[in-house]
Design a protein around this motif. Sequence first.
Motif, PDB file in Angstrom:
ATOM      1  N   ALA A 114       0.837  -1.209   0.000  1.00  0.00           N
ATOM      2  CA  ALA A 114       0.000   0.000   0.000  1.00  0.00           C
ATOM      3  C   ALA A 114       0.865   1.249   0.000  1.00  0.00           C
ATOM      4  CB  ALA A 114      -0.948   0.003   1.200  1.00  0.00           C
ATOM      5  N   ASN A 115       1.958   1.221   0.748  1.00  0.00           N
ATOM      6  CA  ASN A 115       2.860   2.373   0.793  1.00  0.00           C
ATOM      7  C   ASN A 115       3.492   2.645  -0.570  1.00  0.00           C
ATOM      8  OD1 ASN A 115       2.347   2.875   3.492  1.00  0.00           O
ATOM      9  ND2 ASN A 115       4.146   1.782   4.220  1.00  0.00           N
ATOM     10  N   LYS A 116       3.638   1.608  -1.386  1.00  0.00           N
ATOM     11  CA  LYS A 116       4.210   1.743  -2.724  1.00  0.00           C
ATOM     12  C   LYS A 116       3.144   1.984  -3.795  1.00  0.00           C
ATOM     13  CE  LYS A 116       8.181  -1.288  -1.867  1.00  0.00           C
ATOM     14  NZ  LYS A 116       8.826  -2.556  -2.283  1.00  0.00           N
ATOM     15  N   GLY A 117       1.878   2.046  -3.367  1.00  0.00           N
ATOM     16  CA  GLY A 117       0.798   2.230  -4.333  1.00  0.00           C
ATOM     17  C   GLY A 117       0.514   0.991  -5.161  1.00  0.00           C
ATOM     18  N   GLN A 118       0.867  -0.166  -4.639  1.00  0.00           N
ATOM     19  CA  GLN A 118       0.706  -1.427  -5.367  1.00  0.00           C
ATOM     20  C   GLN A 118      -0.429  -2.288  -4.837  1.00  0.00           C
ATOM     21  OE1 GLN A 118       4.616  -3.045  -4.679  1.00  0.00           O
ATOM     22  NE2 GLN A 118       5.494  -1.996  -6.442  1.00  0.00           N
ATOM     23  N   PHE A 119      -1.226  -1.763  -3.940  1.00  0.00           N
ATOM     24  CA  PHE A 119      -2.311  -2.534  -3.333  1.00  0.00           C
ATOM     25  C   PHE A 119      -3.631  -1.846  -3.615  1.00  0.00           C
ATOM     26  CE2 PHE A 119      -5.120  -3.371   0.351  1.00  0.00           C
ATOM     27  CZ  PHE A 119      -5.227  -4.740   0.243  1.00  0.00           C
ATOM     28  N   GLN A 120      -4.506  -2.564  -4.285  1.00  0.00           N
ATOM     29  CA  GLN A 120      -5.842  -2.065  -4.564  1.00  0.00           C
ATOM     30  C   GLN A 120      -6.849  -3.118  -4.136  1.00  0.00           C
ATOM     31  OE1 GLN A 120      -6.608  -0.672  -8.537  1.00  0.00           O
ATOM     32  NE2 GLN A 120      -4.501   0.021  -8.809  1.00  0.00           N
ATOM     33  N   VAL A 121      -7.987  -2.638  -3.652  1.00  0.00           N
ATOM     34  CA  VAL A 121      -9.027  -3.562  -3.230  1.00  0.00           C
ATOM     35  C   VAL A 121     -10.379  -2.864  -3.422  1.00  0.00           C
ATOM     36  CG1 VAL A 121      -8.887  -2.890  -0.780  1.00  0.00           C
ATOM     37  CG2 VAL A 121      -9.745  -5.153  -1.376  1.00  0.00           C
ATOM     38  N   THR A 122     -11.381  -3.634  -3.810  1.00  0.00           N
ATOM     39  CA  THR A 122     -12.710  -3.052  -3.967  1.00  0.00           C
ATOM     40  C   THR A 122     -13.215  -2.573  -2.610  1.00  0.00           C
ATOM     41  OG1 THR A 122     -13.891  -5.126  -3.592  1.00  0.00           O
ATOM     42  CG2 THR A 122     -13.266  -4.623  -5.886  1.00  0.00           C
ATOM     43  N   PRO A 123     -14.081  -1.568  -2.606  1.00  0.00           N
ATOM     44  CA  PRO A 123     -14.616  -1.095  -1.321  1.00  0.00           C
ATOM     45  C   PRO A 123     -15.292  -2.210  -0.514  1.00  0.00           C
ATOM     46  CG  PRO A 123     -15.097   0.491  -3.031  1.00  0.00           C
ATOM     47  CD  PRO A 123     -14.512  -0.725  -3.716  1.00  0.00           C
ATOM     48  N   GLU A 124     -16.036  -3.068  -1.188  1.00  0.00           N
ATOM     49  CA  GLU A 124     -16.736  -4.142  -0.480  1.00  0.00           C
ATOM     50  C   GLU A 124     -15.750  -5.099   0.183  1.00  0.00           C
ATOM     51  OE1 GLU A 124     -17.232  -3.423  -3.765  1.00  0.00           O
ATOM     52  OE2 GLU A 124     -19.122  -2.329  -3.588  1.00  0.00           O
ATOM     53  N   ALA A 125     -14.755  -5.543  -0.577  1.00  0.00           N
ATOM     54  CA  ALA A 125     -13.758  -6.465  -0.025  1.00  0.00           C
ATOM     55  C   ALA A 125     -12.917  -5.769   1.037  1.00  0.00           C
ATOM     56  CB  ALA A 125     -12.873  -7.011  -1.143  1.00  0.00           C
ATOM     57  N   GLU A 152     -14.766  -5.525   4.271  1.00  0.00           N
ATOM     58  CA  GLU A 152     -14.787  -6.848   4.913  1.00  0.00           C
ATOM     59  C   GLU A 152     -13.443  -7.142   5.583  1.00  0.00           C
ATOM     60  OE1 GLU A 152     -16.623 -10.187   6.279  1.00  0.00           O
ATOM     61  OE2 GLU A 152     -17.596  -8.631   5.092  1.00  0.00           O
ATOM     62  N   LEU A 153     -12.355  -6.812   4.902  1.00  0.00           N
ATOM     63  CA  LEU A 153     -11.029  -7.004   5.487  1.00  0.00           C
ATOM     64  C   LEU A 153     -10.839  -6.146   6.731  1.00  0.00           C
ATOM     65  CD1 LEU A 153      -8.766  -7.116   2.303  1.00  0.00           C
ATOM     66  CD2 LEU A 153      -9.111  -8.969   3.958  1.00  0.00           C
ATOM     67  N   ILE A 154     -11.313  -4.916   6.682  1.00  0.00           N
ATOM     68  CA  ILE A 154     -11.206  -4.038   7.850  1.00  0.00           C
ATOM     69  C   ILE A 154     -11.941  -4.635   9.038  1.00  0.00           C
ATOM     70  CG2 ILE A 154     -11.942  -1.793   8.772  1.00  0.00           C
ATOM     71  CD1 ILE A 154     -11.194  -0.634   5.975  1.00  0.00           C
ATOM     72  N   THR A 155     -13.134  -5.164   8.800  1.00  0.00           N
ATOM     73  CA  THR A 155     -13.898  -5.805   9.871  1.00  0.00           C
ATOM     74  C   THR A 155     -13.127  -6.998  10.446  1.00  0.00           C
ATOM     75  OG1 THR A 155     -16.002  -5.108   8.911  1.00  0.00           O
ATOM     76  CG2 THR A 155     -16.062  -6.994  10.417  1.00  0.00           C
ATOM     77  N   ILE A 156     -12.540  -7.788   9.573  1.00  0.00           N
ATOM     78  CA  ILE A 156     -11.768  -8.952  10.018  1.00  0.00           C
ATOM     79  C   ILE A 156     -10.593  -8.516  10.882  1.00  0.00           C
ATOM     80  CG2 ILE A 156     -10.210 -10.786   9.210  1.00  0.00           C
ATOM     81  CD1 ILE A 156     -12.193 -11.075   6.791  1.00  0.00           C
ATOM     82  N   PHE A 157      -9.881  -7.476  10.453  1.00  0.00           N
ATOM     83  CA  PHE A 157      -8.724  -7.035  11.230  1.00  0.00           C
ATOM     84  C   PHE A 157      -9.136  -6.363  12.538  1.00  0.00           C
ATOM     85  CE2 PHE A 157      -6.346  -7.784   7.299  1.00  0.00           C
ATOM     86  CZ  PHE A 157      -5.277  -8.487   7.826  1.00  0.00           C
ATOM     87  N   GLN A 158     -10.285  -5.721  12.567  1.00  0.00           N
ATOM     88  CA  GLN A 158     -10.775  -5.163  13.827  1.00  0.00           C
ATOM     89  C   GLN A 158     -11.116  -6.287  14.801  1.00  0.00           C
ATOM     90  OE1 GLN A 158     -13.880  -2.720  12.123  1.00  0.00           O
ATOM     91  NE2 GLN A 158     -12.633  -0.860  12.287  1.00  0.00           N
ATOM     92  N   GLU A 159     -11.715  -7.353  14.301  1.00  0.00           N
ATOM     93  CA  GLU A 159     -12.005  -8.509  15.148  1.00  0.00           C
ATOM     94  C   GLU A 159     -10.710  -9.189  15.606  1.00  0.00           C
ATOM     95  OE1 GLU A 159     -14.619 -10.900  12.743  1.00  0.00           O
ATOM     96  OE2 GLU A 159     -16.313  -9.527  13.034  1.00  0.00           O
ATOM     97  N   TYR A 160      -9.732  -9.212  14.732  1.00  0.00           N
ATOM     98  CA  TYR A 160      -8.430  -9.779  15.081  1.00  0.00           C
ATOM     99  C   TYR A 160      -7.780  -8.969  16.208  1.00  0.00           C
ATOM    100  CZ  TYR A 160      -3.730 -11.760  14.347  1.00  0.00           C
ATOM    101  OH  TYR A 160      -2.511 -12.373  14.515  1.00  0.00           O
ATOM    102  N   ALA A 161      -7.914  -7.654  16.153  1.00  0.00           N
ATOM    103  CA  ALA A 161      -7.380  -6.795  17.219  1.00  0.00           C
ATOM    104  C   ALA A 161      -8.036  -7.129  18.554  1.00  0.00           C
ATOM    105  CB  ALA A 161      -7.573  -5.325  16.870  1.00  0.00           C
ATOM    106  N   ILE A 194      -5.359  -0.807   3.981  1.00  0.00           N
ATOM    107  CA  ILE A 194      -6.547  -1.253   3.251  1.00  0.00           C
ATOM    108  C   ILE A 194      -7.357  -0.050   2.782  1.00  0.00           C
ATOM    109  CG2 ILE A 194      -8.756  -2.473   3.471  1.00  0.00           C
ATOM    110  CD1 ILE A 194      -7.223  -4.398   5.444  1.00  0.00           C
ATOM    111  N   LYS A 195      -7.478   0.945   3.642  1.00  0.00           N
ATOM    112  CA  LYS A 195      -8.203   2.167   3.247  1.00  0.00           C
ATOM    113  C   LYS A 195      -7.521   2.845   2.064  1.00  0.00           C
ATOM    114  CE  LYS A 195     -10.227   3.066   7.794  1.00  0.00           C
ATOM    115  NZ  LYS A 195     -10.232   3.956   8.980  1.00  0.00           N
ATOM    116  N   ARG A 196      -6.175   2.862   2.067  1.00  0.00           N
ATOM    117  CA  ARG A 196      -5.450   3.426   0.918  1.00  0.00           C
ATOM    118  C   ARG A 196      -5.684   2.574  -0.325  1.00  0.00           C
ATOM    119  NH1 ARG A 196      -1.512   4.117   4.823  1.00  0.00           N
ATOM    120  NH2 ARG A 196      -0.207   2.450   4.024  1.00  0.00           N
ATOM    121  N   GLY A 197      -5.750   1.254  -0.137  1.00  0.00           N
ATOM    122  CA  GLY A 197      -6.018   0.347  -1.259  1.00  0.00           C
ATOM    123  C   GLY A 197      -7.397   0.568  -1.850  1.00  0.00           C
TER     124      GLY A 197
END
Length: 121
Positions: free
Chosen positions: A15-26, A29-38, A99-102
Amino acid sequence: MSATNNAMQDIITSANKGQFQVTPEAGDELITIFQEYADYLDARLNDIQVVKNRTPLGDSPAGQAIAEFNQQVAAGGEDSFEDAILQSSKQVPQVIEAIKRGIALYQETDEGNAAGFGNRT
């Protein structure tokens, strides 16, 4: 756990290199997973406090050896379970931002493609 930490670092680096993209929906979902992981990590840190206090397994040599082993694995330094959890805990907010940057990069690219397609007609 180290594989998870490495994967999170890969997302952050990409993401820092601008090489990570993800759809808003996915991404959401990833953000929710990582919040639960926290939350999971926080709970495990609380559990480790019990083991760090040296599990009372009696005075036998086996009980003493197991208690010592548990204590070292739980909080024995940089290779301990506690250290791995702390590393993950530090990375979770960073990976969520990545993920937000992606998501933003995906949307920017998508909008650029749509605008470019509209100009072709």
